[in-house]
Design a protein around this motif. Structure first.
Motif, short mmCIF file in Angstrom:
data_model
loop_
_atom_site.label_atom_id
_atom_site.label_comp_id
_atom_site.label_asym_id
_atom_site.label_seq_id
_atom_site.Cartn_x
_atom_site.Cartn_y
_atom_site.Cartn_z
N HIS A 1 -7.53 -15.11 -1.27
CA HIS A 1 -7.76 -14.19 -2.38
C HIS A 1 -8.38 -12.87 -1.88
O HIS A 1 -8.80 -12.04 -2.68
N GLY A 2 -8.43 -12.69 -0.56
CA GLY A 2 -9.00 -11.48 0.00
C GLY A 2 -8.08 -10.29 -0.18
O GLY A 2 -6.94 -10.41 -0.68
N PRO A 3 -8.53 -9.11 0.24
CA PRO A 3 -7.73 -7.88 0.05
C PRO A 3 -6.39 -7.90 0.76
O PRO A 3 -5.45 -7.23 0.35
N GLU A 4 -6.27 -8.69 1.86
CA GLU A 4 -5.00 -8.73 2.59
C GLU A 4 -4.16 -9.94 2.22
O GLU A 4 -3.04 -10.10 2.71
N ARG A 5 -4.71 -10.83 1.43
CA ARG A 5 -4.02 -11.99 0.87
C ARG A 5 -3.20 -12.76 1.91
O ARG A 5 -3.76 -13.34 2.83
N SER A 6 -1.89 -12.77 1.80
CA SER A 6 -1.05 -13.61 2.66
C SER A 6 -0.74 -12.98 4.01
O SER A 6 -0.05 -13.58 4.82
N ASP A 7 -1.22 -11.77 4.25
CA ASP A 7 -0.91 -11.08 5.51
C ASP A 7 -2.17 -10.54 6.18
O ASP A 7 -2.31 -9.34 6.39
N PRO A 8 -3.09 -11.42 6.53
CA PRO A 8 -4.34 -10.95 7.15
C PRO A 8 -4.07 -10.28 8.49
O PRO A 8 -3.40 -10.84 9.35
N GLY A 9 -4.61 -9.08 8.65
CA GLY A 9 -4.42 -8.34 9.89
C GLY A 9 -3.16 -7.51 9.94
O GLY A 9 -3.00 -6.67 10.84
N GLY A 10 -2.25 -7.71 8.99
CA GLY A 10 -0.97 -7.02 9.03
C GLY A 10 -1.08 -5.51 8.86
O GLY A 10 -0.48 -4.74 9.60
N ALA A 11 -1.88 -5.08 7.88
CA ALA A 11 -2.04 -3.65 7.64
C ALA A 11 -2.73 -2.97 8.82
O ALA A 11 -2.38 -1.83 9.18
N LEU A 12 -3.69 -3.66 9.42
CA LEU A 12 -4.38 -3.09 10.58
C LEU A 12 -3.41 -2.95 11.76
O LEU A 12 -3.40 -1.92 12.45
N ALA A 13 -2.59 -3.97 11.99
CA ALA A 13 -1.61 -3.91 13.08
C ALA A 13 -0.65 -2.75 12.88
O ALA A 13 -0.27 -2.06 13.83
N GLU A 14 -0.24 -2.52 11.63
CA GLU A 14 0.66 -1.42 11.33
C GLU A 14 0.00 -0.08 11.61
O GLU A 14 0.61 0.83 12.18
N MET A 15 -1.27 0.05 11.19
CA MET A 15 -1.99 1.29 11.45
C MET A 15 -2.11 1.55 12.95
O MET A 15 -1.89 2.66 13.43
N LEU A 16 -2.47 0.51 13.70
CA LEU A 16 -2.63 0.65 15.14
C LEU A 16 -1.30 1.01 15.83
O LEU A 16 -1.29 1.78 16.80
N SER A 17 -0.21 0.45 15.33
CA SER A 17 1.09 0.73 15.94
C SER A 17 1.44 2.21 15.86
O SER A 17 2.12 2.75 16.74
#
Length: 278
Positions: free
Chosen positions: A194-210
């Motif tokens: 139920h966190g802010p990233e829900r089913s994709d933990p770390g995904g948004a960060l990985a995208e930003m870093l890429s």
């Protein structure tokens, strides 16, 4: 953009290896090294109380000033032989005045290099200096265990990602190191569905870093040990990480001091450099 001003704070003669690490980091980043030599008057808390002897107060201040001047002379002698840009300053503070004094200098530094504040061999002022740099100075802090900066530090970096504002701040401050790394792992421990990233933990960060040219992998781990710090340390060993990036003090400092907390436990146990910000 790299780190162009690197600060380290020396309060005892026994911190030679911390100075060596700061010199190595300044050389690596082609940065200006600022060394702040601190004389601390431990007999006073920062205020005068009725009935105290002015002579005793002055004697304590004089001893702290002599210690600071001796430290500055020793550091200058050491730096004269180095091929880095540097400056040295010394000052005296009462215990109660450490926070403001360190914070004022740390806020103008890109990175503060210090040793572990929670270890048996740490100086009595190490914890106050570290917290002042993080909280009052708002600086990024690189903790080098035992005062050693590994030559290959930063090739394999582990981000201890818990989706907090503090960890996001640490990642942003660590971008010069992350972009230069050979590999980066975003390690997520027992994320809430139920966190802010829900089913994709770390995904948004990985995208930003890429988008910064950082190729990262994501590892989602179950909570197999009671303390998060133990899981982080174990994972870092498993993947051969040579540095950990994490947020500092996501809880209040009071709660961290009473209960321990991941930040305190990591800084007391890990043998890897830890990059922190908040």
């Amino acid at each position: 953009m790299g780190y162009k001003t690197i600060l380290t704070v020396i309060s005892t003669e026994g911190q030679q290896r911390q100075l060596d690490a700061a010199i190595a980091m300044a050389r690596r980043e082609d940065a200006h090294l600022e060394v702040f030599c601190l004389g601390v008057d431990h007999s006073q808390t920062g205020y005068y109380y009725a009935g105290a002897s002015a002579y005793v107060f002055q004697e304590s201040i004089d001893k702290a000033m002599a210690a600071a001047e001796a430290l500055e002379a020793s550091v200058r002698s050491r730096l004269e032989a180095e091929d880095v840009r540097w400056s040295v300053e010394s000052a005296v503070a009462q215990v109660g005045g450490l926070t403001t004094l360190i914070g004022m200098r740390a806020r103008f530094a890109d990175l503060v290099v210090l040793t572990r504040p929670y270890s048996e061999n740490a100086s009595s002022d190490a914890e106050a200096i570290t917290e002042a740099a993080l909280f009052e100075g708002g600086a990024a802090v690189l903790i080098v265990p035992k005062g050693e900066l590994p030559e290959d530090m930063g090739r394999k970096i582990m981000i201890a990602w818990n989706q907090s504002e503090e960890t996001m701040a640490a990642v942003r401050r660590a971008l010069p190191l992350l972009t230069a790394a050979d590999s980066v792992e975003i390690t997520v421990i027992d994320p809430s569905p139920h966190g802010p990233e829900r089913s994709d933990p770390g995904g948004a960060l990985a995208e930003m870093l890429s988008r910064h040219g950082v190729n990262s992998d994501i590892a989602v781990l179950a909570r197999t040990l009671p303390q998060t710090s133990d899981i982080i340390a174990q994972r870092a060993t498993e993947i051969g990480a040579d540095m950990i990036v994490m947020g500092a003090y996501s809880h209040s400092r009071f709660r961290e001091a009473i209960l321990g907390g991941t930040t305190r436990n990591m800084l007391g146990k890990t043998n890897l450099p830890v990059f922190m910000a908040r």
